[in-house]
Design a protein around this motif. Sequence first.
Motif, mmCIF file in Angstrom:
data_model
loop_
_atom_site.group_PDB
_atom_site.id
_atom_site.type_symbol
_atom_site.label_atom_id
_atom_site.label_comp_id
_atom_site.label_asym_id
_atom_site.label_seq_id
_atom_site.Cartn_x
_atom_site.Cartn_y
_atom_site.Cartn_z
ATOM 1 N N VAL A 114 0.829 -1.199 0.000
ATOM 2 C CA VAL A 114 0.000 0.000 0.000
ATOM 3 C C VAL A 114 0.868 1.255 0.000
ATOM 4 C CG1 VAL A 114 -1.675 1.313 1.371
ATOM 5 C CG2 VAL A 114 -1.957 -1.160 1.053
ATOM 6 N N LEU A 115 1.953 1.237 0.753
ATOM 7 C CA LEU A 115 2.864 2.385 0.744
ATOM 8 C C LEU A 115 3.425 2.631 -0.651
ATOM 9 C CD1 LEU A 115 4.854 1.813 4.073
ATOM 10 C CD2 LEU A 115 3.081 3.529 3.630
ATOM 11 N N THR A 136 21.972 -4.263 -9.528
ATOM 12 C CA THR A 136 21.177 -3.052 -9.398
ATOM 13 C C THR A 136 21.279 -2.492 -7.982
ATOM 14 O OG1 THR A 136 19.610 -3.923 -11.018
ATOM 15 C CG2 THR A 136 18.857 -2.086 -9.658
ATOM 16 N N PRO A 137 21.626 -1.215 -7.812
ATOM 17 C CA PRO A 137 21.607 -0.635 -6.472
ATOM 18 C C PRO A 137 20.256 -0.884 -5.812
ATOM 19 C CG PRO A 137 22.636 0.879 -8.014
ATOM 20 C CD PRO A 137 22.070 -0.238 -8.841
ATOM 21 N N THR A 138 20.281 -1.351 -4.564
ATOM 22 C CA THR A 138 19.057 -1.822 -3.909
ATOM 23 C C THR A 138 19.007 -1.330 -2.473
ATOM 24 O OG1 THR A 138 18.978 -3.831 -5.282
ATOM 25 C CG2 THR A 138 17.787 -3.880 -3.187
ATOM 26 N N LEU A 139 17.853 -0.788 -2.095
ATOM 27 C CA LEU A 139 17.612 -0.407 -0.702
ATOM 28 C C LEU A 139 16.361 -1.131 -0.235
ATOM 29 C CD1 LEU A 139 18.547 1.323 1.693
ATOM 30 C CD2 LEU A 139 17.081 3.165 0.843
ATOM 31 N N ASP A 140 16.464 -1.829 0.888
ATOM 32 C CA ASP A 140 15.403 -2.713 1.374
ATOM 33 C C ASP A 140 14.868 -2.180 2.706
ATOM 34 O OD1 ASP A 140 13.757 -4.945 1.740
ATOM 35 O OD2 ASP A 140 15.326 -6.362 1.170
ATOM 36 N N GLY A 141 13.733 -2.751 3.123
ATOM 37 C CA GLY A 141 13.165 -2.377 4.412
ATOM 38 C C GLY A 141 12.460 -1.043 4.419
ATOM 39 N N LEU A 142 11.992 -0.595 3.234
ATOM 40 C CA LEU A 142 11.322 0.703 3.127
ATOM 41 C C LEU A 142 9.836 0.631 3.472
ATOM 42 C CD1 LEU A 142 13.120 1.904 -0.093
ATOM 43 C CD2 LEU A 142 13.002 3.239 2.017
ATOM 44 N N GLY A 143 9.363 -0.535 3.831
ATOM 45 C CA GLY A 143 7.948 -0.710 4.130
ATOM 46 C C GLY A 143 7.579 -0.261 5.525
ATOM 47 N N ALA A 144 6.565 -0.907 6.076
ATOM 48 C CA ALA A 144 5.976 -0.470 7.332
ATOM 49 C C ALA A 144 6.949 -0.556 8.496
ATOM 50 C CB ALA A 144 4.748 -1.314 7.636
ATOM 51 N N VAL A 145 6.719 0.299 9.468
ATOM 52 C CA VAL A 145 7.433 0.259 10.742
ATOM 53 C C VAL A 145 6.532 -0.477 11.731
ATOM 54 C CG1 VAL A 145 8.469 1.616 12.601
ATOM 55 C CG2 VAL A 145 8.577 2.429 10.224
ATOM 56 N N GLY A 146 7.095 -1.428 12.430
ATOM 57 C CA GLY A 146 6.322 -2.218 13.380
ATOM 58 C C GLY A 146 7.159 -3.374 13.875
ATOM 59 N N GLY A 147 6.613 -4.592 13.844
ATOM 60 C CA GLY A 147 7.380 -5.738 14.297
ATOM 61 C C GLY A 147 6.555 -7.013 14.217
ATOM 62 N N GLU A 168 3.469 5.883 11.715
ATOM 63 C CA GLU A 168 4.664 5.909 10.884
ATOM 64 C C GLU A 168 4.355 5.780 9.391
ATOM 65 O OE1 GLU A 168 7.647 6.483 11.985
ATOM 66 O OE2 GLU A 168 7.225 6.384 14.132
ATOM 67 N N LEU A 169 3.127 5.412 9.032
ATOM 68 C CA LEU A 169 2.814 5.159 7.625
ATOM 69 C C LEU A 169 2.965 6.398 6.738
ATOM 70 C CD1 LEU A 169 -0.275 2.796 8.098
ATOM 71 C CD2 LEU A 169 1.969 2.155 7.174
ATOM 72 N N PRO A 170 2.450 7.574 7.117
ATOM 73 C CA PRO A 170 2.589 8.726 6.221
ATOM 74 C C PRO A 170 4.038 9.116 5.942
ATOM 75 C CG PRO A 170 0.874 9.129 7.844
ATOM 76 C CD PRO A 170 1.586 7.889 8.285
ATOM 77 N N GLY A 171 4.866 9.123 6.967
ATOM 78 C CA GLY A 171 6.266 9.478 6.759
ATOM 79 C C GLY A 171 6.973 8.484 5.859
ATOM 80 N N ARG A 172 6.622 7.214 6.016
ATOM 81 C CA ARG A 172 7.248 6.175 5.187
ATOM 82 C C ARG A 172 6.842 6.350 3.726
ATOM 83 N NH1 ARG A 172 11.386 3.779 7.901
ATOM 84 N NH2 ARG A 172 11.752 1.676 7.142
ATOM 85 N N ALA A 173 5.567 6.612 3.485
ATOM 86 C CA ALA A 173 5.101 6.831 2.118
ATOM 87 C C ALA A 173 5.763 8.068 1.513
ATOM 88 C CB ALA A 173 3.583 6.979 2.094
ATOM 89 N N ALA A 174 5.916 9.119 2.307
ATOM 90 C CA ALA A 174 6.563 10.334 1.822
ATOM 91 C C ALA A 174 8.022 10.063 1.457
ATOM 92 C CB ALA A 174 6.479 11.431 2.884
#
Length: 385
Positions: A118-119, A333-344, A357-363
Motif C-alpha cells: 500500500v505504501l 542493481t543498487p538496492t535499498l530494502d526495508g522501506l515498508g511499514a514500521v512495526g514488528g 509511521e505510515l505517512p512518513g514512510r510513504a513520503a
Amino acid sequence: MDLSTLPAHMTAALPEMLADIEALVTCESPSDDLSAVAKSAEAVARVGARRLGAAPERIVLEGRTHLRWRLGDGPSRVLLLGHHDTVWPLGTLVTRPYAVEGGVLRGPGCFDMKAGLVLAMHAAARLPDPSGVTILVTADEEIGSPSSRALIEAEAAGPVAALVLEASADGGALKTERKGVSLYGVGVAGRAAHAGLEPERGVNATVELAHQVLAVSALAAPGRGTTVTPTLMSSGVTTNTVPAAGRLAVDVRVRDAAEQDRVDAAMRALRPALDGARLEITGGPNRPPLAAEASERLFARAVAVSADLGLPPPRRAAVGGGSDGNFTAGAGTPTLDGLGAVGGGAHAEDEHVLVAELPGRAALVAALVTGLLDEARAASGELRS
C-alpha cells in the motif's frame, strides 16, 4: 515536487491507506495455496488500479499470479518491489482478525508485507510524473521465489535502483545488508532390518543422519557471519525397524559470495560415515547476498531526503533474512530494502504495524523515487514537462 508538503499530503491520505491495508490483510494469501494467492492478486490489483489509475499486467507462472505495473511511457528507471503471499494459513483471521487499536494495526501479513504494498502504491500515486516507475508484486517470496526469480532479475536489469517495500528492521531501520541464503536437502539411503532380531544386517539411516548433522554443523563460520543450521529431519517408518531412509534439511546464511561458494562445495563433498549408506545432496544457493555496497548510495540519499522532508534520519541494519532484494542486488542493481511499514512481529503472533509511521514512510518512498527519476531523466537528456 515540493518535498516539504509530502508528509502532510500523506497524512491526509492515511484513512485511505488504512482502508487499502484492510482490503489486503483480510484477503488471506498463504504461499502454498494457489487459489488463495490468486484471490489475493485480484485484491492487490483492485487497490492498485484505484490508486494508480491503471490495471496491472497479470503474469501467471507455475500457477502463481504476479502483478506488474509499468507507469507512463519510456524505459523502466525505478523498480518498486514487493510480494503479496504470506506465511499464515487460511483461517488465521478467525483468531487474529484485522484490527486497529491504540495506533497499532494488526492482522496476518500486515507487517510482512501488505502494508508495504500500500505504501508503494500511495507513493507512486503522489508522483507528478510516474513515467519510468515499475511496480512488481510477486506471489511466492515466502517460499524462496521459485517461479518469480527470473522475472525479478529481468525487471532489475534496466532500472537505476530497486526499492524494496519489505517491512523495516527494528525501530524503522532500513535494511542495507541481507545475508545470502542457501537451502539443502541431505537424503540418506540405508538398509532396513528387524531392530530386535538382526539389527546388524541393517544400515541405520538415523545414525547416518546423526553423523551428517555434526558434519554439516561444523561448516559454520561464526567469525565470518556464516550460519549452517540443520533444521527438519526425519527417518524410519516403524519403531522396530532399522530405518532404511532419512532426510535432513539445512539452512545456510552467508554475508558474501565466497562463503556461499565454500559452503556449497563442502555440502557437495559430504560422504557417508557408515558402510553401505548412500547420500544424495539436493538444493543449493537460493539468494545471493545483498552486500552493503549495493545499498550505500541509496541509504545516503534516504538520509538526505528525510532531512528535506523534516523526518528523523533513518538508521541502517544488517539482517540475516533474505528477500527478493537479494536478487536485484545480485543482478547488479543498487538496492535499498526495508522501506515498508514500521512495526514488528514478522512471522510471529504479535505481527503489527505502527499507524503513525505510515505517512512518513510513504513520503520517504515518494521523495526517493522522484529524485531517482529526475537524475535518470537528466542523464538521458530528457526534459520534464
